[in-house]
Design a protein around this motif. Structure first.
Motif, PDB file in Angstrom:
ATOM      1  N   GLU A 163     -12.431  27.093  29.438  1.00  0.00           N
ATOM      2  CA  GLU A 163     -13.619  27.754  28.907  1.00  0.00           C
ATOM      3  C   GLU A 163     -13.728  29.165  29.470  1.00  0.00           C
ATOM      4  OE1 GLU A 163     -17.020  25.319  29.585  1.00  0.00           O
ATOM      5  OE2 GLU A 163     -16.386  23.782  28.153  1.00  0.00           O
ATOM      6  N   LEU A 164     -14.071  30.099  28.587  1.00  0.00           N
ATOM      7  CA  LEU A 164     -14.207  31.505  28.955  1.00  0.00           C
ATOM      8  C   LEU A 164     -15.551  31.997  28.449  1.00  0.00           C
ATOM      9  CD1 LEU A 164     -12.823  34.113  30.047  1.00  0.00           C
ATOM     10  CD2 LEU A 164     -11.931  34.460  27.729  1.00  0.00           C
ATOM     11  N   ASP A 165     -16.417  32.406  29.358  1.00  0.00           N
ATOM     12  CA  ASP A 165     -17.727  32.910  28.933  1.00  0.00           C
ATOM     13  C   ASP A 165     -17.554  34.112  28.024  1.00  0.00           C
ATOM     14  OD1 ASP A 165     -19.164  30.996  30.297  1.00  0.00           O
ATOM     15  OD2 ASP A 165     -19.470  32.221  32.090  1.00  0.00           O
ATOM     16  N   GLY A 166     -18.239  34.072  26.883  1.00  0.00           N
ATOM     17  CA  GLY A 166     -18.084  35.092  25.861  1.00  0.00           C
ATOM     18  C   GLY A 166     -17.284  34.595  24.674  1.00  0.00           C
ATOM     19  N   VAL A 167     -16.642  33.422  24.833  1.00  0.00           N
ATOM     20  CA  VAL A 167     -15.883  32.782  23.752  1.00  0.00           C
ATOM     21  C   VAL A 167     -16.515  31.422  23.492  1.00  0.00           C
ATOM     22  CG1 VAL A 167     -13.638  31.905  23.017  1.00  0.00           C
ATOM     23  CG2 VAL A 167     -13.770  33.986  24.394  1.00  0.00           C
ATOM     24  N   THR A 168     -16.811  31.141  22.242  1.00  0.00           N
ATOM     25  CA  THR A 168     -17.607  29.953  21.913  1.00  0.00           C
ATOM     26  C   THR A 168     -16.902  28.645  22.235  1.00  0.00           C
ATOM     27  OG1 THR A 168     -18.577  31.217  20.099  1.00  0.00           O
ATOM     28  CG2 THR A 168     -18.917  28.838  20.077  1.00  0.00           C
ATOM     29  N   PHE A 169     -15.625  28.538  21.882  1.00  0.00           N
ATOM     30  CA  PHE A 169     -14.927  27.258  21.986  1.00  0.00           C
ATOM     31  C   PHE A 169     -13.841  27.296  23.059  1.00  0.00           C
ATOM     32  CE2 PHE A 169     -16.210  27.817  17.501  1.00  0.00           C
ATOM     33  CZ  PHE A 169     -17.139  26.784  17.415  1.00  0.00           C
ATOM     34  N   PRO A 170     -13.559  26.163  23.701  1.00  0.00           N
ATOM     35  CA  PRO A 170     -12.476  26.119  24.694  1.00  0.00           C
ATOM     36  C   PRO A 170     -11.114  26.234  24.022  1.00  0.00           C
ATOM     37  CG  PRO A 170     -13.352  23.915  24.314  1.00  0.00           C
ATOM     38  CD  PRO A 170     -14.243  24.861  23.559  1.00  0.00           C
ATOM     39  N   ALA A 171     -10.120  26.580  24.816  1.00  0.00           N
ATOM     40  CA  ALA A 171      -8.759  26.743  24.306  1.00  0.00           C
ATOM     41  C   ALA A 171      -7.793  26.578  25.476  1.00  0.00           C
ATOM     42  CB  ALA A 171      -8.589  28.112  23.636  1.00  0.00           C
ATOM     43  N   ALA A 172      -6.510  26.829  25.225  1.00  0.00           N
ATOM     44  CA  ALA A 172      -5.517  26.726  26.285  1.00  0.00           C
ATOM     45  C   ALA A 172      -5.571  27.962  27.187  1.00  0.00           C
ATOM     46  CB  ALA A 172      -4.117  26.574  25.685  1.00  0.00           C
ATOM     47  N   GLU A 173      -5.340  27.749  28.464  1.00  0.00           N
ATOM     48  CA  GLU A 173      -5.388  28.842  29.430  1.00  0.00           C
ATOM     49  C   GLU A 173      -4.083  29.622  29.434  1.00  0.00           C
ATOM     50  OE1 GLU A 173      -6.229  29.498  34.243  1.00  0.00           O
ATOM     51  OE2 GLU A 173      -6.011  27.486  33.409  1.00  0.00           O
ATOM     52  N   VAL A 174      -4.191  30.942  29.399  1.00  0.00           N
ATOM     53  CA  VAL A 174      -3.050  31.841  29.554  1.00  0.00           C
ATOM     54  C   VAL A 174      -3.298  32.665  30.817  1.00  0.00           C
ATOM     55  CG1 VAL A 174      -1.705  33.744  28.571  1.00  0.00           C
ATOM     56  CG2 VAL A 174      -2.659  31.973  27.059  1.00  0.00           C
ATOM     57  N   GLN A 175      -2.454  32.487  31.818  1.00  0.00           N
ATOM     58  CA  GLN A 175      -2.613  33.236  33.056  1.00  0.00           C
ATOM     59  C   GLN A 175      -1.887  34.574  32.938  1.00  0.00           C
ATOM     60  OE1 GLN A 175      -1.224  30.665  36.217  1.00  0.00           O
ATOM     61  NE2 GLN A 175      -3.209  29.648  36.384  1.00  0.00           N
ATOM     62  N   LEU A 176      -2.551  35.626  33.389  1.00  0.00           N
ATOM     63  CA  LEU A 176      -2.009  36.976  33.315  1.00  0.00           C
ATOM     64  C   LEU A 176      -1.908  37.587  34.700  1.00  0.00           C
ATOM     65  CD1 LEU A 176      -4.090  38.418  30.326  1.00  0.00           C
ATOM     66  CD2 LEU A 176      -1.735  37.580  30.232  1.00  0.00           C
ATOM     67  N   GLU A 177      -0.781  38.249  34.955  1.00  0.00           N
ATOM     68  CA  GLU A 177      -0.613  39.032  36.179  1.00  0.00           C
ATOM     69  C   GLU A 177      -0.403  40.482  35.763  1.00  0.00           C
ATOM     70  OE1 GLU A 177       2.294  37.426  38.994  1.00  0.00           O
ATOM     71  OE2 GLU A 177       2.382  35.650  37.709  1.00  0.00           O
ATOM     72  N   PHE A 178      -1.265  41.357  36.238  1.00  0.00           N
ATOM     73  CA  PHE A 178      -1.132  42.789  35.994  1.00  0.00           C
ATOM     74  C   PHE A 178      -0.447  43.386  37.221  1.00  0.00           C
ATOM     75  CE2 PHE A 178      -4.514  41.233  33.385  1.00  0.00           C
ATOM     76  CZ  PHE A 178      -4.432  41.948  32.190  1.00  0.00           C
ATOM     77  N   ILE A 179       0.819  43.734  37.077  1.00  0.00           N
ATOM     78  CA  ILE A 179       1.629  44.169  38.209  1.00  0.00           C
ATOM     79  C   ILE A 179       1.389  45.653  38.486  1.00  0.00           C
ATOM     80  CG2 ILE A 179       3.957  44.291  39.159  1.00  0.00           C
ATOM     81  CD1 ILE A 179       2.920  41.440  38.550  1.00  0.00           C
ATOM     82  N   ASN A 180       1.100  45.975  39.746  1.00  0.00           N
ATOM     83  CA  ASN A 180       0.845  47.357  40.144  1.00  0.00           C
ATOM     84  C   ASN A 180      -0.034  48.052  39.106  1.00  0.00           C
ATOM     85  OD1 ASN A 180       1.004  49.798  41.522  1.00  0.00           O
ATOM     86  ND2 ASN A 180       2.937  50.390  40.581  1.00  0.00           N
TER      87      ASN A 180
END
Length: 396
Positions: A163-180
């Motif tokens: 769940e992500l606040d600001g998005v109505t429905f749950p979904a699959a999690e995508v993890q992001l790494e912003f390098i430097n």
């Protein structure tokens, strides 16, 4: 005179985080739009439905907000160290231009899934079940994003319970790494703190002299204390976006901050660079009711942040601004860090108009200068529609 028929271009309409956009493979664009320039900009504007003096984007795919007036171009990377190149275009709603000056952190979550589903990743790398790691070259700012995309039965998993606040429905999690994630010299003046200071005095005519933290991380951002401009930090969109004087004040702050950050040389240039820098105001934790009616308790968050995008208060939080928040929070002495109570930290949970968000950052000093090696957060992404988008053949 004969009317030009419509042409159709393969496209996918996707949600990524709290944003939506039209995604293209570079190879599917008409030849004239495969290179940067007026033809590409005109095509993308027509797809989205801009410029629209009514501000509605009725005759296009845009949703008449900064979160939904977005386009993405993806291609196989020419760099052996990366899988794909990702280019983001923020389309102005009512003016005839596309802003290429920054990234969209929310749509970054959809780039990996799009690439997998559209044949841009070697099928041998896709597991039957598990996670595939995609190295993304963010072409707007010249930075690396590592996306961890879940796979089920050999295909991108889109449904789930994240769940992500600001998005109505749950979904699959995508993890992001912003390098430097500190912006490079071409993108935003070089150093993470372009003035060399964690806090500056910014003179803004008609507003006064404000204490600000100006940072290049994720996206160039100007942070100001909420109480210094008459706010508490619990404001929702209507409190700002219905107030013309407030919007003009924020644009004034943004333009003068952009000059101090070295992003522009004259105030007039700010009108053509709406996507960057962002302006955000911060405050210590307070309890409030989010835009969905969710009660956010002061004890649930480390601080409050409200941010403006394309001249309006954002309904949640831009992903790139979340990177800036996480980075600034990790550096003792910034306004973000002080609003969160000060001290050293590598994660922060902040309250935004739609709820809360957690972001992590690894920051430290190298040769006396603050650097950040990585910022981490989770988002979700989902295909909303795929097929072709149609525009008049003489539109570009």
């Amino acid at each position: 005179m004969a009317n030009a028929p419509q042409i159709k271009i393969p496209a996918t309409y996707m949600r990524g985080g709290t944003s939506k956009g039209v995604f293209f493979r570079l190879q599917d664009l008409p030849a004239a739009a495969q290179l940067p320039g007026p033809a590409r900009d005109a095509l993308l504007q027509r797809v989205i439905g801009s410029p629209d003096p009514y501000g509605k984007q009725i005759d296009g795919m845009g949703g008449a907000t900064s979160s939904t007036s977005k386009t993405v171009i993806v291609s196989k990377s020419t760099n052996a160290d990366h899988d794909i190149d990702y280019l983001f275009g923020q389309v102005s709603i009512d003016k005839p231009f596309v802003d290429w000056s920054g990234n969209c952190g929310n749509l970054s979550a959809a780039v990996g899934p799009f690439a997998i589903s559209n044949g841009l990743i070697d099928p041998s790398r896709i597991p039957k079940n598990g996670t595939v790691t995609i190295r993304v070259w963010q072409a707007n700012i010249g930075k690396i994003i590592v996306a961890h995309v879940p796979i089920t039965d050999g295909a991108v998993q889109e449904t789930g319970d994240f769940e992500l606040d600001g998005v109505t429905f749950p979904a699959a999690e995508v993890q992001l790494e912003f390098i430097n994630p500190a912006a490079d010299e071409e993108g935003a003046g070089g150093a993470m703190f372009p003035t060399g200071n964690l806090v500056d005095d910014l003179e803004v005519p008609g507003v006064g002299t404000l204490k600000v933290t100006m940072i290049n991380a994720g996206i160039p951002t100007i942070f100001v204390n909420a109480d210094a401009i008459g706010y508490t930090g619990i404001e929702l969109q209507e409190a700002i976006n219905s107030d013309g004087k407030a919007l003009a004040m924020f644009e004034n702050i943004r333009a003068h901050g952009a000059i101090r950050m070295g992003l522009i040389k004259t105030l007039e240039e700010a009108a053509k660079r709406q996507h960057t820098p962002k302006v955000a105001f911060v405050a210590p934790p307070k309890s409030y009711v989010s835009s969905s009616g969710k009660h956010v308790q002061a004890g649930d968050v480390d601080l409050l942040v409200r941010a403006l995008s394309m001249g309006k208060l954002h309904h949640a939080m831009m992903g790139t601004a979340a990177v800036a928040i996480g980075t600034a929070a990790a550096i003792p002495g910034t306004l973000v860090n002080l609003a969160a109570g000060g001290g050293e930290r590598n994660t922060v949970r902040f309250g935004h108009p739609s709820g809360t968000l957690r972001v992590g950052a690894e920051a430290g000093k190298v040769d006396g200068e603050w650097t950040v090696t990585k910022a981490i957060m989770s988002r979700s992404a989902r295909v909303l529609m795929e097929g072709w988008v149609r525009i008049p053949g003489d539109a570009f």
